[in-house]
Design an enzyme around this catalytic site. Sequence first.
Site, PDB file in Angstrom:
ATOM      1  N   ARG A   1       0.745  -1.588  -0.122  1.00  9.57           N
ATOM      2  CA  ARG A   1       0.193   0.143  -0.169  1.00  9.57           C
ATOM      3  C   ARG A   1       0.736   1.054  -0.157  1.00  9.57           C
ATOM      4  NH1 ARG A   1      -3.627   0.814   5.352  1.00  9.57           N
ATOM      5  NH2 ARG A   1      -2.200   1.541   6.038  1.00  9.57           N
ATOM      6  N   ASP A   2       0.259   2.487  -0.831  1.00  6.20           N
ATOM      7  CA  ASP A   2       0.502   3.522  -0.780  1.00  6.20           C
ATOM      8  C   ASP A   2       2.336   3.511  -0.925  1.00  6.20           C
ATOM      9  OD1 ASP A   2       1.702   6.538   1.823  1.00  6.20           O
ATOM     10  OD2 ASP A   2       0.815   6.408  -0.058  1.00  6.20           O
TER      11      ASP A   2
HETATM   12  O1  LIG Z   1       3.331  22.182 -14.353  1.00  3.51           O
HETATM   13  N1  LIG Z   1       3.503  21.005 -15.096  1.00  3.51           N
HETATM   14  O2  LIG Z   1       2.565  20.712 -16.284  1.00  3.51           O
HETATM   15  C1  LIG Z   1       3.223  19.676 -14.708  1.00  3.51           C
HETATM   16  C2  LIG Z   1       2.503  18.606 -14.840  1.00  3.51           C
HETATM   17  C3  LIG Z   1       2.552  17.625 -13.962  1.00  3.51           C
HETATM   18  C4  LIG Z   1       3.339  17.539 -12.700  1.00  3.51           C
HETATM   19  O3  LIG Z   1       4.201  16.315 -12.378  1.00  3.51           O
HETATM   20  C5  LIG Z   1       2.423  15.881 -11.333  1.00  3.51           C
HETATM   21  O4  LIG Z   1       3.297  17.433  -9.782  1.00  3.51           O
HETATM   22  C6  LIG Z   1       2.186  16.377  -9.143  1.00  3.51           C
HETATM   23  C7  LIG Z   1       2.551  17.990  -7.842  1.00  3.51           C
HETATM   24  O5  LIG Z   1       2.209  18.976  -8.263  1.00  3.51           O
HETATM   25  C8  LIG Z   1       2.127  15.394  -7.918  1.00  3.51           C
HETATM   26  O6  LIG Z   1       1.184  14.907  -7.596  1.00  3.51           O
HETATM   27  C9  LIG Z   1       1.708  14.764  -6.677  1.00  3.51           C
HETATM   28  O7  LIG Z   1       1.826  13.114  -6.687  1.00  3.51           O
HETATM   29  C10 LIG Z   1       1.843  13.294  -5.272  1.00  3.51           C
HETATM   30  C11 LIG Z   1       2.303  11.490  -5.391  1.00  3.51           C
HETATM   31  O8  LIG Z   1       2.913  11.283  -6.060  1.00  3.51           O
HETATM   32  C12 LIG Z   1       0.761  12.500  -4.568  1.00  3.51           C
HETATM   33  O9  LIG Z   1       0.727  12.393  -2.542  1.00  3.51           O
HETATM   34  C13 LIG Z   1      -0.202  11.534  -2.415  1.00  3.51           C
HETATM   35  O10 LIG Z   1      -0.872  12.138  -1.561  1.00  3.51           O
HETATM   36  C14 LIG Z   1      -1.972  11.470  -1.165  1.00  3.51           C
HETATM   37  C15 LIG Z   1      -2.876  12.481  -0.632  1.00  3.51           C
HETATM   38  O11 LIG Z   1      -3.426  12.696  -1.373  1.00  3.51           O
HETATM   39  C16 LIG Z   1      -1.417  10.614   0.139  1.00  3.51           C
HETATM   40  O12 LIG Z   1      -2.589   9.835   0.963  1.00  3.51           O
HETATM   41  C17 LIG Z   1      -0.269   9.879  -0.180  1.00  3.51           C
HETATM   42  O13 LIG Z   1       0.654   9.337   0.481  1.00  3.51           O
HETATM   43  C18 LIG Z   1       0.947  10.272  -1.424  1.00  3.51           C
HETATM   44  O14 LIG Z   1       1.370   9.349  -1.979  1.00  3.51           O
HETATM   45  C19 LIG Z   1       0.395  13.957  -4.041  1.00  3.51           C
HETATM   46  O15 LIG Z   1      -0.902  14.562  -3.542  1.00  3.51           O
HETATM   47  C20 LIG Z   1      -0.311  14.442  -5.120  1.00  3.51           C
HETATM   48  O16 LIG Z   1      -0.447  15.846  -5.527  1.00  3.51           O
HETATM   49  C21 LIG Z   1       2.142  14.649  -9.853  1.00  3.51           C
HETATM   50  O17 LIG Z   1       1.856  12.768  -9.591  1.00  3.51           O
HETATM   51  C22 LIG Z   1       2.772  14.499 -11.291  1.00  3.51           C
HETATM   52  O18 LIG Z   1       2.618  13.723 -12.239  1.00  3.51           O
HETATM   53  C23 LIG Z   1       3.898  18.455 -11.896  1.00  3.51           C
HETATM   54  C24 LIG Z   1       3.174  19.494 -13.365  1.00  3.51           C
HETATM   55 MG   LIG Z   2      -1.931   9.037   3.433  1.00  2.00          MG
END
Ligand SMILES: O=[N+]([O-])c1ccc(O[C@@H]2O[C@H](CO)[C@@H](O[C@@H]3O[C@H](CO)[C@@H](O[C@@H]4O[C@H](CO)[C@@H](O)[C@H](O)[C@H]4O)[C@H](O)[C@H]3O)[C@H](O)[C@H]2O)cc1
Ligand SMILES: [Mg+2]
Length: 362
Positions: free
Chosen positions: A92-93
């Site tokens: 998980r996670d």
């Molecule tokens: O400017 N642009 O054009 C551009 C294009 C693409 C870009 O790339 C994107 O950037 C995003 C961030 O902006 C990333 O989003 C984050 O991804 C993480 C996982 O990798 C998440 O983490 C989870 O969060 C959960 C709770 O929500 C937790 O429970 C969990 O444990 C935890 O793992 C974050 O929320 C989430 O905000 C995207 O992957 C990434 O593809 C960026 C810019």
């Molecule tokens: Mg979480």
Amino acid sequence: SGTPTTGNPYTGHEIYLSPYYAAEVDTAAAAISDSSLKAKALKVKEIPTFIWFDIVAKTPDLGTYLKDASEKGKRENKKYIVQIVVYDLPDRDCAAKASNGEFAIANDGENKYKDYIAKLVTEIKKYPDVRVIAVIEPDSLANMITNMNVAKCSGAAEVYKRATIYALKELNKVGVYMYLDAGHAGWLGWQANLAPAAQLYAQIYKDAGSPQFVRGLATNVANYNALRASSPDPVTQGNANYDEIHYIEALAPLLSSQGFPAKFLVDQGRSGVQNIRNEWGDWCNVRNAGFGARPTTNTGSSHIDSIVWIKPGGECDGTSDSSAPRYDSMCGKESAHKPAPEAGQWFQAYFENLVKFANPAL
Ligand SMILES: O=[N+]([O-])c1ccc(O[C@@H]2O[C@H](CO)[C@@H](O[C@@H]3O[C@H](CO)[C@@H](O[C@@H]4O[C@H](CO)[C@@H](O)[C@H](O)[C@H]4O)[C@H](O)[C@H]3O)[C@H](O)[C@H]2O)cc1
Ligand SMILES: [Mg+2]
């Protein structure tokens, strides 16, 4: 079970209040000396949240809650909904550390997960008069879209998909209304991620046999985005889908065109205050968050069945102790409230701020 209601599964039902969360809030309020803050804190007990089944040992508790809801329904001549989160996939996670679970793929995790689902089904079968609404596996499929470069995620991909399909099929048999977790606007709402996300969710839905009780997707689980932001938060960096309604309105047609007529739930439990992050990717115990819009089916969108509180505010996202097991550096960032206990444990100072900064005010 049988056949699902055609419309919104929330219509005409009362939502069962989680005794687990009510007890946490009671204890939290008792620790607050300021009388006005204490009074506000106690109001949170009356707001429905989802009950997380994050370890198999909790599955018997579902029977307890369903029995209580069934008896309340008979006493009050009402129909109750019990809201649950299914959250125990092996590995998980996979892209983080804070919420790693009890099951490992390398240690027969897929079969242990099937047993976990079977235990939930056993409890649900006992109380067909109570409606169960389930959010399925926060973060897991979203990680399949953006984190296949992470070894633990690519390694888990086949099991995540197989196990999710298994869960959908089994829970469908006992009439559980389901919403698959679909990350949030700042995760899958980026143009680069949107079409791949729609493709994966539609594929899972169809591979599961388009189960009639799978209602759609849940967004913003344990995150902080507004449903409708008054103006784009700077961290959204020009992403057209700068809040959940834009994300949902962009995603819904892509899903329906692939045979998945998804409706949505949106978590607003910690979305009361905007512009509190340094980066959109900040997810751990973001400081100065407040309780958000109260749960309601009056959502202003035909796509959205209900605004809901899925992540119970006050339960921690992850430890800030860098020497602790499951320490994730995201919980050590400037934006993260410290010191913080392990994920799921009660975080008193954080809860008090959620109460203080609640918008609408408590
Ligand atoms: O400017 N642009 O054009 C551009 C294009 C693409 C870009 O790339 C994107 O950037 C995003 C961030 O902006 C990333 O989003 C984050 O991804 C993480 C996982 O990798 C998440 O983490 C989870 O969060 C959960 C709770 O929500 C937790 O429970 C969990 O444990 C935890 O793992 C974050 O929320 C989430 O905000 C995207 O992957 C990434 O593809 C960026 C810019
Ligand atoms: Mg979480």
